[in-house]
Design a protein around this motif. Structure first.
Motif, mmCIF file in Angstrom:
data_model
loop_
_atom_site.group_PDB
_atom_site.id
_atom_site.type_symbol
_atom_site.label_atom_id
_atom_site.label_comp_id
_atom_site.label_asym_id
_atom_site.label_seq_id
_atom_site.Cartn_x
_atom_site.Cartn_y
_atom_site.Cartn_z
ATOM 1 N N ILE A 289 0.829 -1.201 0.000
ATOM 2 C CA ILE A 289 0.000 0.000 0.000
ATOM 3 C C ILE A 289 0.864 1.252 0.000
ATOM 4 C CG2 ILE A 289 -1.652 1.360 1.350
ATOM 5 C CD1 ILE A 289 -2.838 -1.272 2.349
ATOM 6 N N THR A 290 1.921 1.217 0.805
ATOM 7 C CA THR A 290 2.803 2.380 0.915
ATOM 8 C C THR A 290 3.520 2.674 -0.398
ATOM 9 O OG1 THR A 290 3.143 1.874 3.267
ATOM 10 C CG2 THR A 290 4.679 3.418 2.252
ATOM 11 N N VAL A 291 3.888 1.628 -1.141
ATOM 12 C CA VAL A 291 4.517 1.820 -2.449
ATOM 13 C C VAL A 291 3.602 2.658 -3.344
ATOM 14 C CG1 VAL A 291 5.126 0.651 -4.611
ATOM 15 C CG2 VAL A 291 6.007 -0.210 -2.438
ATOM 16 N N TYR A 292 2.342 2.303 -3.354
ATOM 17 C CA TYR A 292 1.369 3.041 -4.184
ATOM 18 C C TYR A 292 1.224 4.484 -3.723
ATOM 19 C CZ TYR A 292 -3.140 4.678 -5.883
ATOM 20 O OH TYR A 292 -4.133 5.443 -6.445
ATOM 21 N N LEU A 293 1.083 4.686 -2.421
ATOM 22 C CA LEU A 293 0.885 6.036 -1.883
ATOM 23 C C LEU A 293 2.101 6.922 -2.139
ATOM 24 C CD1 LEU A 293 -0.817 5.196 1.551
ATOM 25 C CD2 LEU A 293 -1.912 6.129 -0.495
ATOM 26 N N LEU A 294 3.298 6.372 -1.990
ATOM 27 C CA LEU A 294 4.511 7.158 -2.205
ATOM 28 C C LEU A 294 4.730 7.456 -3.684
ATOM 29 C CD1 LEU A 294 6.852 5.376 0.359
ATOM 30 C CD2 LEU A 294 5.973 7.701 0.517
ATOM 31 N N TYR A 295 4.307 6.534 -4.542
ATOM 32 C CA TYR A 295 4.398 6.789 -5.980
ATOM 33 C C TYR A 295 3.513 7.965 -6.369
ATOM 34 C CZ TYR A 295 3.779 6.251 -10.993
ATOM 35 O OH TYR A 295 3.709 6.501 -12.349
ATOM 36 N N VAL A 296 2.302 7.960 -5.845
ATOM 37 C CA VAL A 296 1.368 9.053 -6.126
ATOM 38 C C VAL A 296 1.902 10.374 -5.580
ATOM 39 C CG1 VAL A 296 -0.949 9.960 -5.634
ATOM 40 C CG2 VAL A 296 -0.649 7.538 -6.182
ATOM 41 N N ALA A 297 2.549 10.324 -4.398
ATOM 42 C CA ALA A 297 3.074 11.541 -3.767
ATOM 43 C C ALA A 297 4.378 12.003 -4.423
ATOM 44 C CB ALA A 297 3.302 11.300 -2.276
ATOM 45 N N GLY A 298 5.014 11.130 -5.213
ATOM 46 C CA GLY A 298 6.247 11.507 -5.895
ATOM 47 C C GLY A 298 7.512 11.305 -5.091
ATOM 48 N N PHE A 299 7.424 10.560 -3.987
ATOM 49 C CA PHE A 299 8.608 10.268 -3.173
ATOM 50 C C PHE A 299 9.200 8.940 -3.648
ATOM 51 C CE2 PHE A 299 5.997 12.664 0.125
ATOM 52 C CZ PHE A 299 6.629 13.872 -0.150
ATOM 53 N N PHE A 300 9.960 9.012 -4.740
ATOM 54 C CA PHE A 300 10.391 7.796 -5.409
ATOM 55 C C PHE A 300 11.453 7.021 -4.620
ATOM 56 C CE2 PHE A 300 9.001 10.648 -8.915
ATOM 57 C CZ PHE A 300 7.868 9.919 -9.263
ATOM 58 N N GLY A 301 12.261 7.724 -3.830
ATOM 59 C CA GLY A 301 13.237 7.038 -3.000
ATOM 60 C C GLY A 301 12.553 6.127 -1.999
ATOM 61 N N ASP A 302 11.578 6.679 -1.299
ATOM 62 C CA ASP A 302 10.812 5.886 -0.343
ATOM 63 C C ASP A 302 10.023 4.790 -1.050
ATOM 64 O OD1 ASP A 302 11.655 7.101 1.911
ATOM 65 O OD2 ASP A 302 9.871 8.320 2.243
ATOM 66 N N MET A 303 9.550 5.084 -2.257
ATOM 67 C CA MET A 303 8.782 4.102 -3.010
ATOM 68 C C MET A 303 9.630 2.869 -3.307
ATOM 69 S SD MET A 303 7.282 4.353 -6.886
ATOM 70 C CE MET A 303 8.946 4.128 -7.543
ATOM 71 N N ILE A 304 10.854 3.096 -3.800
ATOM 72 C CA ILE A 304 11.747 1.982 -4.099
ATOM 73 C C ILE A 304 12.096 1.220 -2.827
ATOM 74 C CG2 ILE A 304 14.035 1.360 -4.952
ATOM 75 C CD1 ILE A 304 12.087 2.188 -7.125
ATOM 76 N N MET A 305 12.288 1.959 -1.730
ATOM 77 C CA MET A 305 12.613 1.340 -0.452
ATOM 78 C C MET A 305 11.501 0.379 -0.019
ATOM 79 S SD MET A 305 13.354 3.190 3.201
ATOM 80 C CE MET A 305 11.656 3.769 3.351
ATOM 81 N N ASN A 306 10.262 0.826 -0.141
ATOM 82 C CA ASN A 306 9.145 -0.007 0.281
ATOM 83 C C ASN A 306 8.896 -1.165 -0.676
ATOM 84 O OD1 ASN A 306 7.347 1.029 2.753
ATOM 85 N ND2 ASN A 306 8.346 2.785 1.793
ATOM 86 N N PHE A 307 9.233 -0.962 -1.950
ATOM 87 C CA PHE A 307 9.152 -2.078 -2.896
ATOM 88 C C PHE A 307 10.156 -3.155 -2.487
ATOM 89 C CE2 PHE A 307 10.723 -4.249 -6.732
ATOM 90 C CZ PHE A 307 9.522 -4.809 -7.173
ATOM 91 N N TYR A 308 11.340 -2.707 -2.082
ATOM 92 C CA TYR A 308 12.360 -3.638 -1.608
ATOM 93 C C TYR A 308 11.870 -4.357 -0.347
ATOM 94 C CZ TYR A 308 16.644 -5.179 0.720
ATOM 95 O OH TYR A 308 17.588 -5.913 1.381
ATOM 96 N N TYR A 309 11.190 -3.626 0.534
ATOM 97 C CA TYR A 309 10.634 -4.263 1.727
ATOM 98 C C TYR A 309 9.724 -5.421 1.340
ATOM 99 C CZ TYR A 309 12.021 -0.291 4.696
ATOM 100 O OH TYR A 309 12.716 0.660 5.386
ATOM 101 N N SER A 310 8.932 -5.196 0.307
ATOM 102 C CA SER A 310 8.009 -6.234 -0.136
ATOM 103 C C SER A 310 8.772 -7.469 -0.593
ATOM 104 C CB SER A 310 7.127 -5.711 -1.284
ATOM 105 O OG SER A 310 6.353 -4.602 -0.860
ATOM 106 N N VAL A 311 9.838 -7.247 -1.372
ATOM 107 C CA VAL A 311 10.662 -8.360 -1.844
ATOM 108 C C VAL A 311 11.345 -9.055 -0.667
ATOM 109 C CG1 VAL A 311 12.665 -8.997 -3.244
ATOM 110 C CG2 VAL A 311 11.043 -7.283 -4.088
ATOM 111 N N MET A 312 11.915 -8.253 0.242
ATOM 112 C CA MET A 312 12.608 -8.823 1.393
ATOM 113 C C MET A 312 11.648 -9.508 2.362
ATOM 114 S SD MET A 312 15.844 -8.713 1.240
ATOM 115 C CE MET A 312 16.246 -9.073 2.955
#
Length: 209
Positions: free
Chosen positions: A51-74
């Motif tokens: 959910i956070t990946v989506y919200l951060l993408y919409v907000a334009g915080f791409f660093g945090d977005m990639i971080m949370n995508f990594y969280y999902s993988v990890m």
């Protein structure tokens, strides 16, 4: 104080607000389960991070977005590791990092910073002061997530550092709910570190008893 949390959400859709609330609840639940070495840390964490990946993408915080995508993988990797049994048939035990893992952790931290910088460059975004802080905490959190998957107690030290930095960062961005979430994360991480340290000490006492 109330205005701080409400003003930032005046122009936010009900859908986005509900999503952030769900991520908030599952994020807290994930840290709680991690503290108690409960494997539910990973499915709850997956929901929160997705959910956070989506919200951060919409907000334009791409660093945090990639971080949370990594969280999902990890989270998938950690779920697998925590579900495995040792040769003795027991669960993966809490332990400390060895020299090799410490070096790998530093390498992961540095690599993460360069990757996130590349992400900002790819999207053509200006890197502001707050983004550099975001990039720094991304490196901390990436490494912490890996250490957690291996059940290394040092993961909590990194979470605490990153969470403390994130509290004012998200408050500055006007994301009051996420700022509060990181405050709660900090408290839970301190508690978890103390709980894991106690378990680690007891296991060592039992080992030499």
């Amino acid at each position: 104080m109330i205005e701080f949390f409400t003003n930032a959400y005046k122009d936010v859709s009900t859908f986005a607000l509900v999503l952030e609330a769900i991520a908030f609840v599952f994020g807290i639940a994930s840290v709680y389960f991690a503290k108690h070495q409960n494997i539910l840390v990973y499915p709850t964490g997956l929901i929160a991070t997705a959910i956070t990946v989506y919200l951060l993408y919409v907000a334009g915080f791409f660093g945090d977005m990639i971080m949370n995508f990594y969280y999902s993988v990890m989270s998938v990797y950690g779920w697998y590791k925590w579900s495995q049994k040792t040769p003795a048939g027991t669960e993966l035990p809490i332990s400390r990092t060895n020299s090799r893992q410490k070096i790998m952790g530093v390498g992961m931290f540095v690599l993460t910073i360069f990757v996130i910088l590349g992400v900002y460059k790819f999207f053509g975004d200006e890197i502001k002061t707050e983004n550099y802080i975001d990039i720094f905490t991304s490196g901390i959190f990436f490494t912490a997530m890996w250490f957690m998957a291996l059940k290394k107690i040092e993961n909590w030290t990194l979470w605490i550092i990153g969470d403390i930095i994130s509290i004012p960062l998200y408050a500055h961005r006007g994301l009051g709910m996420l700022s509060l979430q990181f405050l709660i994360f900090t408290i839970l991480a301190v508690q978890a570190y103390l709980a894991w340290r106690k378990i680690l000490k007891q296991s060592r006492i039992n080992q030499y008893a």
